[in-house]
Motif scaffolding. Structure first.
Motif, short mmCIF file in Angstrom:
data_model
loop_
_atom_site.label_atom_id
_atom_site.label_comp_id
_atom_site.label_asym_id
_atom_site.label_seq_id
_atom_site.Cartn_x
_atom_site.Cartn_y
_atom_site.Cartn_z
N VAL A 134 14.63 -19.84 -2.98
CA VAL A 134 15.79 -18.95 -3.04
C VAL A 134 16.42 -18.86 -1.65
O VAL A 134 15.74 -18.51 -0.68
N ALA A 135 17.70 -19.19 -1.58
CA ALA A 135 18.39 -19.18 -0.29
C ALA A 135 18.85 -17.78 0.11
O ALA A 135 19.12 -17.54 1.28
N ASN A 136 18.99 -16.88 -0.84
CA ASN A 136 19.51 -15.54 -0.54
C ASN A 136 18.56 -14.44 -1.03
O ASN A 136 18.95 -13.60 -1.84
N PRO A 137 17.31 -14.43 -0.56
CA PRO A 137 16.38 -13.40 -1.03
C PRO A 137 16.83 -11.99 -0.67
O PRO A 137 16.46 -11.03 -1.36
N ARG A 138 17.62 -11.84 0.40
CA ARG A 138 18.07 -10.50 0.78
C ARG A 138 18.98 -9.90 -0.30
O ARG A 138 19.01 -8.69 -0.50
N ASP A 139 19.72 -10.77 -1.01
CA ASP A 139 20.56 -10.27 -2.10
C ASP A 139 19.70 -9.69 -3.22
O ASP A 139 20.09 -8.73 -3.88
N VAL A 140 18.53 -10.28 -3.43
CA VAL A 140 17.61 -9.77 -4.45
C VAL A 140 17.08 -8.41 -4.02
O VAL A 140 16.97 -7.47 -4.82
N ILE A 158 9.72 -9.98 2.81
CA ILE A 158 8.75 -10.59 3.72
C ILE A 158 9.04 -12.09 3.71
O ILE A 158 8.89 -12.74 2.68
N SER A 159 9.45 -12.62 4.85
CA SER A 159 9.88 -14.02 4.90
C SER A 159 9.00 -14.82 5.84
O SER A 159 8.64 -14.36 6.93
N HIS A 160 8.64 -16.02 5.39
CA HIS A 160 7.82 -16.93 6.20
C HIS A 160 8.30 -18.35 5.90
O HIS A 160 8.19 -18.82 4.77
N ASP A 161 8.88 -19.02 6.87
CA ASP A 161 9.53 -20.31 6.63
C ASP A 161 8.70 -21.52 7.01
O ASP A 161 9.10 -22.66 6.79
N GLU A 162 7.54 -21.33 7.60
CA GLU A 162 6.76 -22.47 8.08
C GLU A 162 5.81 -22.98 7.00
O GLU A 162 5.04 -22.21 6.42
N ARG A 163 5.87 -24.29 6.74
CA ARG A 163 4.92 -24.89 5.79
C ARG A 163 3.57 -25.10 6.46
O ARG A 163 3.51 -25.56 7.60
N PRO A 164 2.47 -24.81 5.77
CA PRO A 164 1.15 -25.07 6.36
C PRO A 164 0.89 -26.57 6.54
O PRO A 164 0.16 -26.97 7.44
N VAL A 165 1.51 -27.39 5.67
CA VAL A 165 1.42 -28.84 5.81
C VAL A 165 2.86 -29.36 5.99
O VAL A 165 3.63 -29.39 5.04
N PRO A 166 3.26 -29.73 7.18
CA PRO A 166 4.63 -30.19 7.39
C PRO A 166 4.91 -31.49 6.63
O PRO A 166 3.99 -32.26 6.32
N LEU A 167 6.19 -31.74 6.36
CA LEU A 167 6.60 -32.93 5.61
C LEU A 167 7.34 -33.90 6.52
O LEU A 167 8.12 -33.49 7.40
N GLU A 168 7.11 -35.18 6.28
CA GLU A 168 7.84 -36.24 6.99
C GLU A 168 8.34 -37.26 5.97
O GLU A 168 7.75 -37.42 4.89
N ARG A 199 0.83 -1.21 0.00
CA ARG A 199 0.00 0.00 0.00
C ARG A 199 0.86 1.25 0.00
O ARG A 199 0.47 2.29 -0.52
N GLU A 200 2.04 1.15 0.60
CA GLU A 200 2.96 2.30 0.66
C GLU A 200 3.72 2.48 -0.64
O GLU A 200 4.55 3.38 -0.75
N GLY A 201 3.48 1.61 -1.62
CA GLY A 201 4.13 1.75 -2.90
C GLY A 201 5.49 1.08 -2.99
O GLY A 201 6.24 1.34 -3.94
N ARG A 202 5.82 0.22 -2.04
CA ARG A 202 7.14 -0.42 -2.04
C ARG A 202 7.08 -1.72 -2.85
O ARG A 202 6.01 -2.30 -3.06
N ASP A 203 8.24 -2.17 -3.32
CA ASP A 203 8.36 -3.49 -3.93
C ASP A 203 8.52 -4.52 -2.82
O ASP A 203 9.16 -4.26 -1.79
N VAL A 204 7.96 -5.71 -3.03
CA VAL A 204 7.98 -6.74 -1.99
C VAL A 204 8.53 -8.04 -2.56
O VAL A 204 8.10 -8.49 -3.62
N VAL A 205 9.48 -8.61 -1.85
CA VAL A 205 10.03 -9.93 -2.17
C VAL A 205 9.53 -10.89 -1.09
O VAL A 205 9.85 -10.71 0.09
N VAL A 206 8.74 -11.88 -1.49
CA VAL A 206 8.15 -12.83 -0.54
C VAL A 206 8.94 -14.13 -0.60
O VAL A 206 9.09 -14.73 -1.67
N HIS A 207 9.43 -14.57 0.56
CA HIS A 207 10.09 -15.87 0.66
C HIS A 207 9.22 -16.76 1.54
O HIS A 207 9.03 -16.50 2.72
N ALA A 208 8.64 -17.80 0.93
CA ALA A 208 7.78 -18.72 1.67
C ALA A 208 7.83 -20.07 0.98
O ALA A 208 7.99 -20.15 -0.24
#
Length: 783
Positions: A132-138, A152-162, A5-14
């Motif tokens: 992407v392991a280095n989203p901050r570089d982007v 914007i980073s979010h590392d938790e999967r909604p469905v975990p894997l085993e 909303r503030e007009g910024r570009d957003v890189v989402v890592h999830a």
């Protein structure tokens, strides 16, 4: 949302399955202005189009071969379709780039990178990826080129894997009768309540074999009921598997089979097992409870590709259905990749540059009156790279113009080191030796003897390898001239000449009378002697012919005064413009390496000062090496445009259509190999033709489009309906690209554009609207 909303570009890592597309949908509904949502493949674009239109959204599509409702508020597209607009400084209100890790892709990476680098300031960017392991570089890159970006980073999967070790599962039910090791393991997984299973196989044949073996061992209860239309679409082999709730999924299937049957049935939980090829993994748009990866490599064209950690991450990410499964399972053995083998890619760009865009930027700069090479350097500095990739013009830009007039670093160095070969001319001065010899009459040539130039025929050695017979003087004194004399025969009586052995073999008779001598022998003396007859002379009983060689053609070097010189003395020297140049030390010591700018010159794409040539301008309208082939074909006036339109199908066909024949064959392939001298330039030419070129597609497309041949009659063991469909789609995509490309003042280019537009209008591409719907029972997710 606040950052957007503030007009910024957003890189989402999830991670995969975390709802990245859902985030994008919220943004698209809230932000006003046109949004372009880009995806890696045409299949995914079609899928999103159908999904969003089903919700009542106003959505258009742009995928190369399809272009509908381009004025809609939301456009779902492949990114390459947006690059020309971004190059012109035009962009949507919001550009959403799904799977932006494609920046590192060896083939398509430059398209993604340049789209982001060229996006106008008023276009907001939303980048989505979980690989992407280095989203901050982007983020730092976007900030470096003047954009206001945030991660914007979010590392938790909604469905975990085993992980589940398949070899620890007990044999149950049909597993004991399963034919094949993989089939037994998968059937055991089904009995362990791990279904549905998505299995990745390395090749098409393996995918089909695994699917058949697994289906044979599945219980026959609850078969899937297909409609007649679905059965006809699937064909006997696939329909048989679908009834058993199994399927294979690869690029040999038609779009309708994949998008109209297998994918919707899998999404609705109607299939127990789907065996897909790894090469099509990026285009799979459904998840299943469990994933099994049966290999570590797959074929790309004729080459074996090792599966990369981020590709494993994407494949394992298909395990676990959001809202249906509490846990997703990675099925493993001691022979398969494990969960920990899947890792995000540390994003870095390749050293390859986008040549067409660079040349387009150079042309635009020249039209504004600005230095073309400086514009290319400025573009290069906006790329995602910690280290600038040299174009091969940096040193020359720093020094400014030099006496040689060359503006490309390696061209300067090669010019200096190659030097020039000089010859001693007829005035006794050294001058550059011409590039090629000229044919001259021997009597007009000079030869060097006793430190001076003399008429060539005044020196006896001139005739050592010319003509036959004994040397003789035709003229003496100051006008001395050498020729040859030849014994023709011996007189026998008043009217008979016995021929010499050489003439006997020529005329196949021992002698001739006076009439035969004048009618048969004399006319052929120039052919026999290599010279022209001067006179005949009797010496005792022998008849002697004397011949001169004034008109005999020889190769000579013509000097600036027009004198023809035979074997002039030579010397090697540095080029004249370099003799007083201050850059000689640099040109003489710099390492000679390949650079983009030098390759552009070698291919005839730019002039020495960076101005794009006609070939370069046409090349800049395309991607990769396609423009090289099209420009070379248009330059050949003997190449009919109608034939070229169909031959374009070979440019993206790959090796499959050629089968056992050479993939570099066909009119267009042969022309490219001649024009570009079988050059190998990674990403642009391979053996002188574009890397994705494949002979055979043109004949197939022509048979379908022009002659109406049914597609099933063109199928072979290796060429499937999906291959033919893709060949036609890629052909249409290239035609659409040509039809919408910029105008250029050249009749043959305009004729090609007009012809491409006519064929687009006369053909169609498969869409979701033509696919059979699922029945009510097939849409129930209760299995």
């Amino acid at each position: 949302m606040r950052a957007l909303r503030e007009g910024r570009d957003v890189v989402v890592h999830a991670p995969t399955g975390a709802g990245k597309t859902y985030i994008a949908e919220l943004v698209m509904q809230e932000l006003r202005g046109q949004t372009v949502f880009t995806v890696p493949t045409r299949a995914l674009a079609n899928d999103k189009l159908a999904e969003w239109r089903a919700r009542g959204w106003e959505v258009g599509i742009a995928t190369g071969d399809l272009a509908e409702r381009l004025d809609a508020p939301v456009i779902v597209a492949t990114l390459e379709t947006q690059k020309p607009k971004l190059l012109r400084g035009e962009g949507p209100r919001l550009l959403v780039v799904d799977e932006y890790q494609m920046i590192a892709d060896s083939v398509r990476g430059t398209n993604y990178e340049l789209a982001l680098a060229l996006a106008p300031a008023e276009t907001q960017l939303l980048l989505l990826s979980g690989s992407v392991a280095n989203p901050r570089d982007v983020v730092e890159w976007l900030r470096r080129i003047g954009r206001d970006a945030v991660l914007i980073s979010h590392d938790e999967r909604p469905v975990p894997l085993e992980e589940v070790d398949l070899e620890n599962l007990s044999n149950r039910g049909g597993a004991t009768r399963a034919q094949g090791w993989w089939a037994r393991l998968v059937v055991n997984a089904l009995h362990a309540q791990l279904s549905p299973v998505l299995m990745f196989a390395p090749r098409r044949k393996a995918a089909e074999e695994f699917a058949r073996e697994i289906a044979t061992a599945l219980p026959s209860d609850g078969p899937l009921v297909l409609t007649r239309e679905q059965e006809q679409l699937a064909g006997p082999a696939l329909a048989r598997l679908l009834r058993l709730r199994a399927a294979f999924h690869h690029s040999g299937l038609s779009y309708a089979q994949r998008a109209g049957l297998i994918e919707p049935l899998a999404k609705n939980g109607q299939l127990r097992v789907v065996v897909a090829t790894m090469g099509l993994a990026a285009g799979i748009n459904f998840s299943m409870r469990s994933v099994l990866i049966a290999g570590t490599s797959y074929m790309v064209g004729n080459f074996e590709h090792q599966v990369q950690p981020d590709e494993l991450l994407q494949m394992f990410g298909r395990a676990g259905r959001r809202g249906l499964d509490e846990v997703g399972y990675a099925l493993v053995t001691d022979k398969t990749p494990r969960l920990h083998d899947g890792r995000a890619r540390h994003l870095r760009r390749s050293t390859k540059l986008d040549w067409p865009i660079s040349i387009a930027v150079m042309r635009a700069a020249a039209e504004r009156g600005e230095p073309p090479f400086a514009a290319a350097i400025a573009l290069n500095r906006r790329l995602f790279s910690a280290q600038e990739i040299p174009l091969g013009i940096e040193h020359s830009l720093h020094t400014g113009p030099m006496p040689c007039g060359l503006s490309i670093d390696m061209e300067r160095a090669r010019f200096f080191r190659r030097g020039i070969i000089e010859m001693l001319n007829s005035r006794g001065e050294w001058e550059p030796k011409p590039d090629a010899v000229a044919s001259r009459a021997l009597g007009d040539c000079l030869i060097r003897q006793d430190e001076r130039w003399q008429p060539a025929l005044s020196i006896s050695k001139t005739l050592h390898s010319i003509g036959s017979g004994s040397l003789c003087k035709i003229a003496a004194g100051r006008e001395r001239e050498y020729g040859r004399e030849l014994v023709l025969g011996t007189r026998r009586g008043e009217d008979l000449l016995t021929l010499t052995p050489q003439l006997r073999r020529t005329f196949k008779k021992p002698g001739v009378n006076a009439a035969e001598f004048h009618s048969d022998v004399l006319p052929r003396l120039p052919e026999i002697t290599g010279g022209q007859l001067v006179d005949l002379e009797m010496r005792g009983p022998q008849l002697i012919a004397r011949v001169h060689f004034k008109t005999h053609p020889v190769n000579a070097w013509v000097d600036a005064a027009g004198a023809a010189l035979i074997d002039p003395p030579e010397r090697r020297d540095i080029p004249k413009p370099c003799r007083d140049c201050v850059e000689n030390p640099w040109c003489g010591t710099v390492a000679i390496v390949g650079t983009a700018a030098f390759d552009w010159r070698r291919l005839g794409l730019i002039s020495e000062n960076g101005l794009p040539t006609r070939r370069g301008i046409l090349f800049s309208f395309f991607q990769h090496g396609e423009g090289l082939a099209i420009a070379a074909a248009l330059e050949d006036e003997r190449y009919p445009i109608h034939d070229l339109v169909f031959d374009l199908a070979n440019l993206r066909a790959g090796p499959r259509f050629a089968e056992d024949d050479s993939r570099y064959g066909g009119h267009l392939g042969a022309l490219c190999q001649r024009a570009f001298e079988r050059a190998d330039l990674p990403g642009y030419l391979e053996m002188g033709v574009p890397p994705e070129y494949g002979a055979g597609a043109a004949e197939v497309v022509r048979a379908i489009i022009e002659h109406g041949t049914p597609r099933h009659k063109l199928l072979t063991d290796s060429l499937r309906s999906g291959d033919i469909e893709r060949g036609v789609i890629e052909w249409r995509s290239l035609l659409r690209h040509i039809a919408s490309a910029p105008d250029y003042d050249w009749d043959r280019w305009r004729e090609l554009k007009a012809s491409a537009a006519r064929f687009i209008d006369a053909t169609s591409s498969p869409t979701l609207g033509s696919l059979p719907p699922l029945t009510a029972s097939q849409q129930r997710r209760d299995r």
